[in-house]
Design a protein around this motif. Structure first.
Motif, short mmCIF file in Angstrom:
data_model
loop_
_atom_site.label_atom_id
_atom_site.label_comp_id
_atom_site.label_asym_id
_atom_site.label_seq_id
_atom_site.Cartn_x
_atom_site.Cartn_y
_atom_site.Cartn_z
N PRO A 38 51.08 62.64 -29.48
CA PRO A 38 51.34 61.38 -28.79
C PRO A 38 52.83 61.05 -28.86
N GLU A 39 53.28 60.21 -27.97
CA GLU A 39 54.69 59.81 -27.89
C GLU A 39 55.14 59.21 -29.21
N GLY A 40 56.29 59.66 -29.71
CA GLY A 40 56.87 59.11 -30.92
C GLY A 40 56.37 59.73 -32.21
N MET A 41 55.44 60.65 -32.15
CA MET A 41 54.92 61.30 -33.35
C MET A 41 55.60 62.65 -33.53
N HIS A 42 55.70 63.11 -34.79
CA HIS A 42 56.44 64.32 -35.08
C HIS A 42 55.56 65.54 -35.40
N PHE A 43 54.42 65.34 -36.03
CA PHE A 43 53.58 66.48 -36.42
C PHE A 43 52.15 66.02 -36.63
N TRP A 44 51.25 67.00 -36.73
CA TRP A 44 49.85 66.71 -37.03
C TRP A 44 49.66 66.78 -38.54
N ASP A 45 49.12 65.74 -39.11
CA ASP A 45 48.78 65.71 -40.52
C ASP A 45 47.26 65.80 -40.62
N PHE A 46 46.76 66.28 -41.76
CA PHE A 46 45.32 66.47 -41.91
C PHE A 46 44.80 65.73 -43.13
N ASP A 47 43.74 64.98 -42.92
CA ASP A 47 43.01 64.34 -44.00
C ASP A 47 41.85 65.28 -44.34
N CYS A 48 41.84 65.80 -45.56
CA CYS A 48 40.85 66.82 -45.92
C CYS A 48 40.00 66.34 -47.10
N ARG A 49 38.74 66.70 -47.04
CA ARG A 49 37.80 66.52 -48.15
C ARG A 49 37.08 67.84 -48.33
N PHE A 50 36.78 68.19 -49.59
CA PHE A 50 36.15 69.46 -49.87
C PHE A 50 35.27 69.34 -51.10
N GLY A 51 34.13 70.03 -51.09
CA GLY A 51 33.25 70.04 -52.24
C GLY A 51 32.04 70.92 -51.99
N ALA A 52 31.18 70.98 -53.00
CA ALA A 52 29.95 71.77 -52.88
C ALA A 52 28.97 71.10 -51.92
N SER A 53 29.06 69.79 -51.79
CA SER A 53 28.24 69.05 -50.83
C SER A 53 29.03 67.83 -50.37
N ALA A 57 32.21 65.70 -52.42
CA ALA A 57 33.48 66.13 -51.84
C ALA A 57 34.61 65.22 -52.30
N HIS A 58 35.76 65.81 -52.57
CA HIS A 58 36.93 65.05 -53.00
C HIS A 58 38.09 65.30 -52.03
#
Length: 127
Positions: A38-53, A57-58
């Protein structure tokens, strides 16, 4: 992407399944980074969660995702839950005086100036 990957499906070698899961995660991250920002943004950041279920997940950084997956697979887990949500972000400028992230690993490179001539060897008299 919110997905639960089986790590021990019947009839498949666990190492090949693990490699396929890693490939799928890397492919998703690469595809998301190619999207138009989108206009004015520099990069894609990622919100990640991971776990056995999903319940256990954390939150973790996207760079640590593959390492955590390896660790979970070594424990013999049956499945892995991965959640990756892309969001556009803006780079934050570093405050004046803050060292560069790799400054501690390269102090010699900062002290040597490219424009300085090489130092002549000093001759010391033998005693």
């Amino acid at each position: 992407m919110r997905k639960t990957y089986p790590l021990r499906p019947e009839g498949k070698h666990p190492d090949r399944v693990l490699e396929a899961v890693k490939h799928d995660i890397r492919k998703y991250l690469k595809r998301e980074r190619r999207r138009e920002l989108p206009e004015g943004m520099h990069f894609w950041d990622f919100d990640c969660r991971f776990g056995a279920s999903q319940e256990v997940a954390h939150v973790l950084h996207a760079a640590a995702l593959i390492g955590e997956l390896d660790t979970l697979a070594k424990t013999g887990a049956e499945q892995a839950y991965v959640e990756i949500l892309a969001r556009p972000a803006v780079r934050q400028p570093r405050a004046p005086g803050d060292p560069a992230p790799d400054a501690a690993s390269a102090p010699a490179a900062q002290s040597a100036d490219v424009n300085d001539p090489p130092a002549s060897p000093s001759i010391t008299p033998a005693a």
